[in-house]
Design an enzyme around this catalytic site. Structure first.
Site, PDB file in Angstrom:
ATOM      1  CD  GLU A  49      -8.866   0.137   5.127  1.00  0.00           C
ATOM      2  OE1 GLU A  49      -9.628   0.354   6.088  1.00  0.00           O
ATOM      3  OE2 GLU A  49      -8.228  -0.934   4.972  1.00  0.00           O
ATOM      4  CB  CYS A  72      -8.508  -1.166  11.960  1.00  0.00           C
ATOM      5  SG  CYS A  72      -6.898  -1.176  11.131  1.00  0.00           S
ATOM      6  CG  LEU A 201     -14.133 -33.118   5.922  1.00  0.00           C
ATOM      7  CD1 LEU A 201     -14.269 -33.024   7.433  1.00  0.00           C
ATOM      8  CD2 LEU A 201     -15.473 -32.866   5.249  1.00  0.00           C
ATOM      9  CB  SER A 295     -27.978 -31.553  17.001  1.00  0.00           C
ATOM     10  OG  SER A 295     -28.216 -32.917  17.260  1.00  0.00           O
TER      11      SER A 295
END
Length: 359
Positions: A49, A72, A201, A295
Protein backbone atom coordinates in the site's frame (compact mmCIF):
# COMPACT_ATOMS: atom_id res chain seq x y z
CA UNK A 1 -9.21 -7.50 -16.09
CA UNK A 2 -10.58 -5.86 -12.94
CA UNK A 3 -8.53 -3.53 -10.77
CA UNK A 4 -8.32 -6.21 -8.06
CA UNK A 5 -7.08 -8.68 -10.68
CA UNK A 6 -4.29 -6.21 -11.41
CA UNK A 7 -3.47 -5.98 -7.69
CA UNK A 8 -3.37 -9.78 -7.47
CA UNK A 9 -1.01 -9.94 -10.45
CA UNK A 10 1.24 -7.28 -8.94
CA UNK A 11 1.27 -9.17 -5.64
CA UNK A 12 2.78 -12.22 -7.32
CA UNK A 13 5.98 -10.19 -7.78
CA UNK A 14 6.45 -10.32 -4.00
CA UNK A 15 6.75 -14.11 -3.93
CA UNK A 16 10.15 -15.20 -2.71
CA UNK A 17 10.99 -11.64 -1.63
CA UNK A 18 8.59 -10.46 1.07
CA UNK A 19 8.90 -13.25 3.66
CA UNK A 20 8.21 -13.22 6.56
CA UNK A 21 5.62 -10.71 5.35
CA UNK A 22 2.91 -12.02 3.00
CA UNK A 23 3.19 -11.31 -0.75
CA UNK A 24 0.65 -8.49 -1.05
CA UNK A 25 -0.20 -6.40 -4.11
CA UNK A 26 -1.91 -2.99 -4.37
CA UNK A 27 -3.00 -0.54 -7.05
CA UNK A 28 -4.34 3.00 -6.88
CA UNK A 29 -7.06 4.06 -9.33
CA UNK A 30 -8.23 7.57 -10.20
CA UNK A 31 -10.61 8.66 -12.95
CA UNK A 32 -10.84 4.99 -13.99
CA UNK A 33 -7.09 4.80 -14.60
CA UNK A 34 -4.43 2.90 -12.67
CA UNK A 35 -2.06 5.61 -11.42
CA UNK A 36 0.36 3.44 -9.43
CA UNK A 37 1.15 -0.08 -8.27
CA UNK A 38 2.97 -1.60 -5.32
CA UNK A 39 3.96 -4.93 -3.83
CA UNK A 40 5.49 -5.84 -0.49
CA UNK A 41 9.26 -6.00 -0.75
CA UNK A 42 12.01 -7.36 1.44
CA UNK A 43 11.58 -7.16 5.26
CA UNK A 44 11.88 -3.57 6.43
CA UNK A 45 10.94 -2.10 3.06
CA UNK A 46 7.54 -0.45 2.40
CA UNK A 47 4.48 -2.65 2.20
CA UNK A 48 2.39 -2.80 -0.97
CA UNK A 49 0.00 0.00 0.00
CA UNK A 50 2.76 2.44 0.96
CA UNK A 51 4.73 1.60 -2.17
CA UNK A 52 1.66 2.41 -4.31
CA UNK A 53 0.94 5.65 -2.38
CA UNK A 54 4.53 6.83 -2.69
CA UNK A 55 4.60 6.05 -6.42
CA UNK A 56 1.36 7.99 -6.99
CA UNK A 57 2.84 11.23 -5.61
CA UNK A 58 0.48 14.21 -5.69
CA UNK A 59 -2.17 12.21 -7.53
CA UNK A 60 -3.04 10.00 -4.56
CA UNK A 61 -5.66 12.32 -2.98
CA UNK A 62 -9.17 11.13 -3.78
CA UNK A 63 -8.00 7.91 -5.44
CA UNK A 64 -9.30 4.39 -4.78
CA UNK A 65 -7.03 1.71 -3.36
CA UNK A 66 -7.29 -1.98 -4.26
CA UNK A 67 -5.23 -4.26 -2.00
CA UNK A 68 -5.13 -8.05 -1.74
CA UNK A 69 -4.87 -8.23 2.08
CA UNK A 70 -6.23 -6.09 4.90
CA UNK A 71 -3.76 -3.27 5.65
CA UNK A 72 -1.75 -3.67 8.84
CA UNK A 73 -2.52 -1.38 11.79
CA UNK A 74 0.43 -2.15 14.06
CA UNK A 75 4.09 -1.22 14.28
CA UNK A 76 6.54 -3.87 13.10
CA UNK A 77 9.60 -3.30 10.96
CA UNK A 78 7.54 -0.55 9.32
CA UNK A 79 4.79 1.83 10.57
CA UNK A 80 1.10 0.89 10.17
CA UNK A 81 -0.14 0.97 6.58
CA UNK A 82 -3.55 2.19 7.78
CA UNK A 83 -2.04 5.49 8.88
CA UNK A 84 -0.32 6.02 5.53
CA UNK A 85 -3.62 5.36 3.76
CA UNK A 86 -5.51 7.81 5.99
CA UNK A 87 -2.87 10.53 5.65
CA UNK A 88 -2.84 10.16 1.86
CA UNK A 89 -6.59 10.96 1.75
CA UNK A 90 -7.53 7.90 -0.27
CA UNK A 91 -11.30 7.98 -0.67
CA UNK A 92 -12.15 4.26 -0.75
CA UNK A 93 -10.40 0.94 -0.16
CA UNK A 94 -11.24 -2.43 -1.72
CA UNK A 95 -9.75 -5.35 0.24
CA UNK A 96 -9.72 -8.92 -1.04
CA UNK A 97 -9.48 -10.71 2.32
CA UNK A 98 -9.31 -9.94 6.02
CA UNK A 99 -5.88 -10.62 7.53
CA UNK A 100 -6.06 -13.65 9.90
CA UNK A 101 -2.98 -12.40 11.78
CA UNK A 102 -4.24 -11.69 15.31
CA UNK A 103 -2.41 -8.35 15.29
CA UNK A 104 -4.73 -7.23 12.48
CA UNK A 105 -7.82 -9.46 12.04
CA UNK A 106 -10.34 -6.73 11.27
CA UNK A 107 -8.61 -3.97 13.24
CA UNK A 108 -7.16 -2.47 10.07
CA UNK A 109 -10.61 -2.26 8.50
CA UNK A 110 -12.05 -0.70 11.65
CA UNK A 111 -9.30 1.93 11.72
CA UNK A 112 -9.96 2.95 8.12
CA UNK A 113 -13.71 3.12 8.65
CA UNK A 114 -13.36 5.21 11.79
CA UNK A 115 -11.27 7.65 9.76
CA UNK A 116 -14.20 8.03 7.35
CA UNK A 117 -12.83 5.83 4.53
CA UNK A 118 -15.30 3.52 2.83
CA UNK A 119 -14.12 -0.10 2.85
CA UNK A 120 -15.37 -2.90 0.59
CA UNK A 121 -14.29 -6.41 1.60
CA UNK A 122 -14.30 -9.61 -0.47
CA UNK A 123 -13.53 -8.53 -4.04
CA UNK A 124 -11.07 -11.12 -5.44
CA UNK A 125 -11.41 -13.22 -2.28
CA UNK A 126 -11.04 -16.66 -3.88
CA UNK A 127 -7.78 -15.97 -5.73
CA UNK A 128 -6.33 -13.98 -2.84
CA UNK A 129 -6.90 -16.93 -0.50
CA UNK A 130 -4.79 -19.08 -2.86
CA UNK A 131 -2.05 -16.49 -3.31
CA UNK A 132 -1.83 -15.92 0.45
CA UNK A 133 -2.49 -19.49 1.59
CA UNK A 134 0.86 -19.87 3.36
CA UNK A 135 0.27 -16.69 5.39
CA UNK A 136 -3.26 -17.85 6.20
CA UNK A 137 -2.11 -21.31 7.34
CA UNK A 138 0.68 -19.91 9.53
CA UNK A 139 -1.56 -17.22 11.06
CA UNK A 140 -4.32 -19.70 11.94
CA UNK A 141 -2.24 -22.68 13.10
CA UNK A 142 1.29 -21.48 13.82
CA UNK A 143 2.54 -24.13 11.36
CA UNK A 144 3.90 -23.56 7.83
CA UNK A 145 2.16 -24.67 4.67
CA UNK A 146 3.76 -28.00 3.68
CA UNK A 147 4.04 -28.93 0.00
CA UNK A 148 5.32 -32.37 -0.98
CA UNK A 149 7.12 -32.08 -4.32
CA UNK A 150 8.49 -35.09 -6.15
CA UNK A 151 9.41 -36.27 -9.64
CA UNK A 152 8.43 -39.80 -10.57
CA UNK A 153 8.25 -42.20 -13.48
CA UNK A 154 4.88 -43.49 -14.66
CA UNK A 155 5.24 -46.42 -12.24
CA UNK A 156 5.86 -44.07 -9.30
CA UNK A 157 9.62 -44.52 -8.93
CA UNK A 158 12.03 -41.77 -7.85
CA UNK A 159 15.24 -43.72 -8.54
CA UNK A 160 16.52 -46.94 -10.06
CA UNK A 161 17.53 -49.98 -7.99
CA UNK A 162 21.10 -48.60 -7.93
CA UNK A 163 19.88 -45.26 -6.53
CA UNK A 164 20.37 -43.30 -9.76
CA UNK A 165 17.80 -40.48 -9.94
CA UNK A 166 19.27 -37.97 -12.43
CA UNK A 167 17.21 -37.13 -14.28
CA UNK A 168 13.70 -38.59 -14.22
CA UNK A 169 11.94 -35.52 -15.57
CA UNK A 170 12.76 -32.96 -18.25
CA UNK A 171 14.76 -29.75 -18.04
CA UNK A 172 11.49 -27.81 -18.32
CA UNK A 173 10.15 -29.55 -15.21
CA UNK A 174 13.37 -28.93 -13.31
CA UNK A 175 13.13 -25.23 -14.15
CA UNK A 176 9.58 -25.14 -12.80
CA UNK A 177 10.80 -26.85 -9.63
CA UNK A 178 13.35 -24.07 -9.14
CA UNK A 179 10.56 -21.50 -9.37
CA UNK A 180 8.76 -23.47 -6.64
CA UNK A 181 11.91 -23.20 -4.53
CA UNK A 182 12.08 -19.48 -5.23
CA UNK A 183 8.55 -18.97 -3.90
CA UNK A 184 9.12 -21.08 -0.76
CA UNK A 185 10.56 -19.97 2.57
CA UNK A 186 12.33 -23.28 3.06
CA UNK A 187 13.31 -26.54 1.36
CA UNK A 188 13.23 -29.72 3.45
CA UNK A 189 14.94 -33.07 2.83
CA UNK A 190 15.90 -36.11 4.85
CA UNK A 191 19.51 -36.92 5.60
CA UNK A 192 19.38 -40.02 3.36
CA UNK A 193 18.74 -37.74 0.40
CA UNK A 194 21.74 -35.60 1.36
CA UNK A 195 23.98 -38.69 1.64
CA UNK A 196 22.74 -40.28 -1.59
CA UNK A 197 22.41 -37.23 -3.88
CA UNK A 198 24.55 -34.51 -2.23
CA UNK A 199 22.07 -31.81 -3.34
CA UNK A 200 22.79 -28.08 -3.21
CA UNK A 201 19.17 -27.19 -2.33
CA UNK A 202 19.36 -23.73 -3.88
CA UNK A 203 17.41 -21.73 -6.43
CA UNK A 204 19.25 -21.69 -9.74
CA UNK A 205 17.63 -19.82 -12.62
CA UNK A 206 19.93 -18.54 -15.37
CA UNK A 207 17.82 -15.55 -16.38
CA UNK A 208 16.79 -14.37 -12.90
CA UNK A 209 18.74 -12.62 -10.16
CA UNK A 210 18.20 -14.53 -6.93
CA UNK A 211 17.96 -12.10 -4.01
CA UNK A 212 17.24 -14.69 -1.33
CA UNK A 213 17.93 -18.41 -0.98
CA UNK A 214 15.33 -20.44 0.94
CA UNK A 215 16.29 -21.89 4.30
CA UNK A 216 17.67 -25.41 3.82
CA UNK A 217 16.24 -27.89 6.35
CA UNK A 218 17.72 -31.35 6.88
CA UNK A 219 15.92 -33.92 9.03
CA UNK A 220 18.82 -35.89 10.50
CA UNK A 221 17.74 -37.93 13.52
CA UNK A 222 21.15 -39.48 14.20
CA UNK A 223 23.50 -36.68 13.16
CA UNK A 224 24.83 -38.47 10.08
CA UNK A 225 25.10 -35.54 7.65
CA UNK A 226 28.56 -35.44 6.02
CA UNK A 227 30.64 -32.38 6.84
CA UNK A 228 31.59 -31.98 3.18
CA UNK A 229 27.98 -31.88 1.91
CA UNK A 230 27.50 -29.51 -1.03
CA UNK A 231 24.68 -27.61 0.70
CA UNK A 232 27.12 -26.30 3.32
CA UNK A 233 29.03 -24.44 0.61
CA UNK A 234 26.01 -22.53 -0.71
CA UNK A 235 24.75 -19.06 0.15
CA UNK A 236 21.93 -18.88 2.63
CA UNK A 237 21.25 -20.71 5.88
CA UNK A 238 21.01 -24.40 6.75
CA UNK A 239 19.01 -25.81 9.68
CA UNK A 240 19.53 -29.37 10.92
CA UNK A 241 16.87 -31.05 13.05
CA UNK A 242 18.07 -34.03 15.11
CA UNK A 243 17.27 -36.09 18.19
CA UNK A 244 20.78 -35.74 19.58
CA UNK A 245 23.27 -32.96 20.17
CA UNK A 246 26.12 -32.70 17.73
CA UNK A 247 28.64 -29.94 17.13
CA UNK A 248 28.75 -28.13 13.83
CA UNK A 249 32.35 -27.71 12.64
CA UNK A 250 33.65 -24.16 13.07
CA UNK A 251 34.34 -23.82 9.34
CA UNK A 252 30.66 -24.20 8.43
CA UNK A 253 28.92 -20.82 8.29
CA UNK A 254 25.19 -20.13 8.64
CA UNK A 255 24.47 -23.62 9.97
CA UNK A 256 22.31 -24.13 13.05
CA UNK A 257 21.08 -27.27 14.76
CA UNK A 258 18.31 -28.01 17.21
CA UNK A 259 17.49 -31.13 19.20
CA UNK A 260 13.89 -32.31 19.09
CA UNK A 261 11.98 -35.07 20.88
CA UNK A 262 11.98 -38.43 19.14
CA UNK A 263 9.07 -40.52 17.95
CA UNK A 264 9.95 -44.13 17.15
CA UNK A 265 13.65 -43.15 17.22
CA UNK A 266 13.09 -40.36 14.70
CA UNK A 267 12.71 -36.61 14.91
CA UNK A 268 9.23 -35.51 15.96
CA UNK A 269 8.21 -33.79 12.72
CA UNK A 270 5.24 -31.99 14.25
CA UNK A 271 7.60 -30.38 16.77
CA UNK A 272 9.94 -29.34 13.94
CA UNK A 273 7.10 -27.67 12.04
CA UNK A 274 5.96 -25.85 15.16
CA UNK A 275 9.50 -24.55 15.65
CA UNK A 276 9.66 -23.40 12.03
CA UNK A 277 6.38 -21.54 12.46
CA UNK A 278 7.84 -19.66 15.40
CA UNK A 279 10.83 -18.41 13.34
CA UNK A 280 8.55 -17.65 11.31
CA UNK A 281 8.70 -19.85 8.22
CA UNK A 282 5.38 -19.79 6.37
CA UNK A 283 5.98 -22.32 3.55
CA UNK A 284 8.10 -25.46 3.25
CA UNK A 285 8.79 -27.35 0.02
CA UNK A 286 9.58 -30.97 0.88
CA UNK A 287 11.76 -32.64 -1.74
CA UNK A 288 12.44 -36.07 -0.26
CA UNK A 289 13.33 -38.67 0.34
CA UNK A 290 10.86 -41.49 0.43
CA UNK A 291 10.93 -42.06 4.19
CA UNK A 292 10.55 -38.37 5.08
CA UNK A 293 7.67 -38.05 2.62
CA UNK A 294 6.03 -41.15 4.06
CA UNK A 295 6.36 -39.93 7.64
CA UNK A 296 4.83 -36.55 6.79
CA UNK A 297 1.89 -38.22 5.06
CA UNK A 298 1.48 -40.80 7.84
CA UNK A 299 1.25 -38.00 10.39
CA UNK A 300 -1.17 -35.93 8.30
CA UNK A 301 1.25 -33.00 7.97
CA UNK A 302 1.14 -32.47 4.19
CA UNK A 303 -1.10 -29.72 2.84
CA UNK A 304 -0.32 -29.82 -0.90
CA UNK A 305 1.24 -32.11 -3.46
CA UNK A 306 3.13 -31.19 -6.63
CA UNK A 307 3.97 -34.36 -8.57
CA UNK A 308 5.99 -34.18 -11.77
CA UNK A 309 5.29 -37.35 -13.76
CA UNK A 310 7.63 -38.47 -16.51
CA UNK A 311 6.44 -40.67 -19.40
CA UNK A 312 8.96 -43.38 -18.49
CA UNK A 313 9.07 -46.75 -16.74
CA UNK A 314 11.79 -47.68 -14.25
CA UNK A 315 10.42 -50.91 -12.77
CA UNK A 316 12.15 -53.17 -10.27
CA UNK A 317 11.09 -54.30 -6.81
CA UNK A 318 13.98 -52.54 -5.11
CA UNK A 319 13.51 -49.22 -6.91
CA UNK A 320 12.50 -46.40 -4.59
CA UNK A 321 8.92 -45.14 -4.42
CA UNK A 322 8.17 -41.46 -3.94
CA UNK A 323 6.31 -41.98 -0.67
CA UNK A 324 7.38 -44.58 1.89
CA UNK A 325 6.22 -44.87 5.47
CA UNK A 326 3.32 -47.00 6.69
CA UNK A 327 0.92 -45.86 4.00
CA UNK A 328 -2.77 -46.71 3.82
CA UNK A 329 -3.96 -50.03 5.24
CA UNK A 330 -7.36 -49.80 3.57
CA UNK A 331 -8.51 -47.63 0.69
CA UNK A 332 -10.52 -45.36 2.97
CA UNK A 333 -7.20 -44.24 4.48
CA UNK A 334 -5.66 -43.13 1.19
CA UNK A 335 -5.02 -39.50 0.39
CA UNK A 336 -7.17 -38.13 -2.44
CA UNK A 337 -6.16 -34.78 -3.85
CA UNK A 338 -8.83 -32.10 -4.17
CA UNK A 339 -8.86 -28.95 -6.30
CA UNK A 340 -6.58 -30.82 -8.68
CA UNK A 341 -4.82 -29.11 -11.58
CA UNK A 342 -2.94 -30.74 -14.45
CA UNK A 343 -0.36 -29.09 -16.65
CA UNK A 344 1.89 -30.36 -19.43
CA UNK A 345 5.49 -29.23 -18.95
CA UNK A 346 7.60 -30.40 -21.85
CA UNK A 347 7.01 -34.17 -22.07
CA UNK A 348 5.97 -34.37 -18.40
CA UNK A 349 2.72 -33.78 -16.52
CA UNK A 350 2.52 -31.76 -13.31
CA UNK A 351 -0.36 -32.80 -11.07
CA UNK A 352 -1.04 -30.48 -8.14
CA UNK A 353 -3.69 -30.50 -5.46
CA UNK A 354 -4.55 -30.31 -1.80
CA UNK A 355 -4.56 -33.30 0.52
CA UNK A 356 -7.76 -34.93 1.64
CA UNK A 357 -8.57 -38.32 3.11
CA UNK A 358 -10.56 -41.06 1.43
CA UNK A 359 -12.78 -40.55 -1.63
Amino acid sequence: MSYMDIALTVGKQARGISSPNPPVGAVLVKNEQVISEGFTGRPGSPHAEVMAITSAGDGVKGSVLYVTLEPCCHFGRTPPCTEAIIESEVSKVYIAIKDPDIRVSGKGIDRLQKAGIEVVLGVGKKEAEVDLEAHIKLSKTGIPLITAKFAVSLDGKIATSSGDSKWITSEESRTRAHFMRLESDAIMVGVNTVIADDPRLTVRLDDKKIERQPLRIVIDSSGRIPEDSALFLEKGATFIASTRDFKVPDNLQNVTTKTFPSRAARVDLAAVLKHLGNIPVSSVLVEGGSELMGSLFDEGLVDKVAAFISPSIIGGKSSLNAVGGRGANVMSEKYSLINVSREFIGPDVLISGYCGKGD
